[in-house]
Design a protein around this motif. Structure first.
Motif, PDB file in Angstrom:
ATOM      1  N   LEU A  36       0.836  -1.195   0.000  1.00  0.00           N
ATOM      2  CA  LEU A  36       0.000   0.000   0.000  1.00  0.00           C
ATOM      3  C   LEU A  36       0.870   1.244   0.000  1.00  0.00           C
ATOM      4  N   ALA A  37       0.422   2.249  -0.719  1.00  0.00           N
ATOM      5  CA  ALA A  37       1.129   3.525  -0.706  1.00  0.00           C
ATOM      6  C   ALA A  37       0.832   4.267   0.588  1.00  0.00           C
ATOM      7  N   ALA A  38       1.625   5.290   0.864  1.00  0.00           N
ATOM      8  CA  ALA A  38       1.368   6.122   2.039  1.00  0.00           C
ATOM      9  C   ALA A  38       0.028   6.826   1.875  1.00  0.00           C
ATOM     10  N   VAL A  39      -0.630   7.134   3.016  1.00  0.00           N
ATOM     11  CA  VAL A  39      -1.921   7.822   2.985  1.00  0.00           C
ATOM     12  C   VAL A  39      -1.739   9.216   2.402  1.00  0.00           C
ATOM     13  N   GLU A  40      -2.654   9.615   1.529  1.00  0.00           N
ATOM     14  CA  GLU A  40      -2.600  10.948   0.937  1.00  0.00           C
ATOM     15  C   GLU A  40      -2.790  12.003   2.009  1.00  0.00           C
ATOM     16  N   ARG A  41      -1.975  13.024   1.969  1.00  0.00           N
ATOM     17  CA  ARG A  41      -2.016  14.070   2.982  1.00  0.00           C
ATOM     18  C   ARG A  41      -3.186  15.011   2.755  1.00  0.00           C
ATOM     19  N   ALA A  42      -3.720  15.513   3.856  1.00  0.00           N
ATOM     20  CA  ALA A  42      -4.813  16.476   3.750  1.00  0.00           C
ATOM     21  C   ALA A  42      -4.321  17.836   3.296  1.00  0.00           C
ATOM     22  N   SER A  43      -3.049  18.123   3.551  1.00  0.00           N
ATOM     23  CA  SER A  43      -2.472  19.400   3.139  1.00  0.00           C
ATOM     24  C   SER A  43      -0.984  19.216   2.943  1.00  0.00           C
TER      25      SER A  43
END
Length: 446
Positions: free
Chosen positions: A203-210
């Motif tokens: 799994l890729a890293a979680v997409e950042r909110a900002s």
């Protein structure tokens, strides 16, 4: 009778196991915890075999604790930046290599306290990296409504393997063949964790909110700011830090010597006490994972942890094994049940892109006094005796908990953010999103 052709609904407590990816993660956890349970007993009697006592055990255990603390904060940043699977594989490799080296040196008579302490440090480093990566991965492999069941299931696995099966097997092996084969068993369990970690999805890293935190140091500052401005998180972590300072050292370092010196026990009796703690922990976790979260969940957690320390006084007063075993059961129930609530609370109220860092801060802040507690337990007991140390460990948390509840003002927060509602997230808090496939892997991160 008519049939619908639908598969029977699994009990809530085991429902997460239907996700193939989570089964690999649960296997990684189970093998790692089993290795830790084997290590707890093998280490005690390895130290004894080398001519050591409570002070030497405190130093070796303190080295492990230092390793955990050194990597806990960087581990959270890493968990939010890279694949958690990669971290868990690395952790398993490091643990397997360190314990295998101890087993070989012990069997050849070349092991010394320095080498044992170095291996403990390496194991602690691996543990500090594992916890935030594991915590960040769980919500990506199971749906949000199954997180409490996951924490309950894991809460059963941890005490059953850490305090029951692992110590029981290690006690038998040590009694029959000595500490070196027990260390070899630890290495085998660690290798099992490695095999399961390899089977985890990529799994890729979680997409950042900002894009606010563009550097590792910025990541750490972002997580720290979230912790400081989130009252329920900060108050609970400060309470846990103070409680651990007075409880963890006596529990980890002095219980085997209470069994040995006060009850006349050996490896088997020590393993029995740990097994009773595991039995209580498994029971408490199963019950906590099978019921709704309490309406006053923050108050309930702190109260249960505080009261759960009281049976520790038995280890300073009893001179036989049965009261110690019963006290271990009570401590296990009251320590592990609120831990299920706490894990669910973090996973449901902390934004996903911060979960690795918050988990590492949880680990770091709540265990910041762990090496101090372990390092002091042996020398303090040598001066003051076992009884005063266990009395403080059992009774001081009542005062600490009362202060936390009185000054922390957690009531308004827990009432404003009910965890038994369909959508427990409050203002400014983010729930895990994204559909899951049949394997339980979030499609948003695959």
């Amino acid at each position: 009778m008519t049939t619908t052709g639908r598969a029977p609904r699994l009990p809530r407590a085991v429902r997460p196991l239907r996700h193939r990816s989570y089964r690999w993660l649960a296997g990684t956890l189970a093998c790692s915890v089993l290795a830790e349970g084997l290590w707890v007993v093998a280490l005690v009697w390895q130290v004894v075999a080398l001519g050591g006592g409570p002070t030497q055990l405190s130093l070796v255990s303190g080295a492990l604790a230092v390793g955990v603390l050194v990597t806990a904060l960087p581990g959270g940043v890493i968990a939010d930046r890279v694949s958690p699977r990669r971290v868990l594989v690395l952790v398993a490799v490091l643990q397997t290599a360190a314990v295998a080296a101890v087993a070989v040196l012990s069997s050849t008579g070349l092991l010394g306290m320095v080498a044992l302490g170095a291996a403990a440090l390496a194991i602690g480093i691996a543990g500090g990296l594992m916890f935030p990566a594991y915590s960040a991965l769980v919500p990506r492999l199971v749906p949000p409504d199954e997180l409490q069941a996951v924490n309950g299931l894991e809460g059963v696995l941890r005490p059953a393997l850490l305090n029951a099966l692992g110590p029981a097997v290690a006690g038998v092996v040590v009694a029959a063949a000595g500490p070196a084969p027990a260390m070899a068993a630890v290495a085998v369990a660690s290798a099992g964790a490695l095999g399961c970690a390899v089977g985890l999805p990529r799994l890729a890293a979680v997409e950042r909110a900002s894009a606010e935190a563009a550097s590792p140091l910025g990541d750490l500052r972002e997580g720290f700011r979230y912790m400081v401005r989130t009252r329920w998180l900060l108050v609970t972590l400060l309470f846990a830090s103070a409680m651990i300072l007075v409880v963890l050292g006596p529990m980890e370092v002095l219980v085997p010597f209470a069994v040995k010196d006060r009850a006349g026990g050996g490896p088997g009796e020590h393993a029995l006490v740990l097994a009773m703690f595991g039995l209580g922990g498994a029971l408490g976790s199963f019950l906590a994972g099978s019921v709704r979260l309490p309406r006053r969940y923050l108050t309930a957690m702190i109260a249960m942890w505080s009261v759960g320390c009281v049976p520790m006084v038995v280890f300073g007063l009893a001179d036989s094994l049965v009261p110690m075993a019963l006290a271990a059961v009570a401590v296990g129930v009251l320590f592990n049940a609120p831990q299920v609530f706490w894990g669910t609370l973090l996973q449901r109220r902390v934004p996903p892109h911060l979960l690795g860092r918050v988990s590492s801060l949880d680990f770091f802040v709540s265990l910041s006094f762990m090496p101090v507690s372990m390092a002091l337990a042996g020398p303090v007991s040598a001066v003051a005796g076992l009884t005063p140390v266990f009395l403080v460990a059992g009774l001081a948390p009542l005062l600490i908990g009362a202060v936390a509840l009185g000054l922390g003002r957690l009531g308004p927060d827990e009432l404003a953010h009910p965890m038994d509602a369909a959508d427990p997230a409050g203002p400014g808090e983010t729930e895990p999103t994204g559909p899951t496939d049949d394997a339980g892997v979030s499609s948003s991160g695959s």
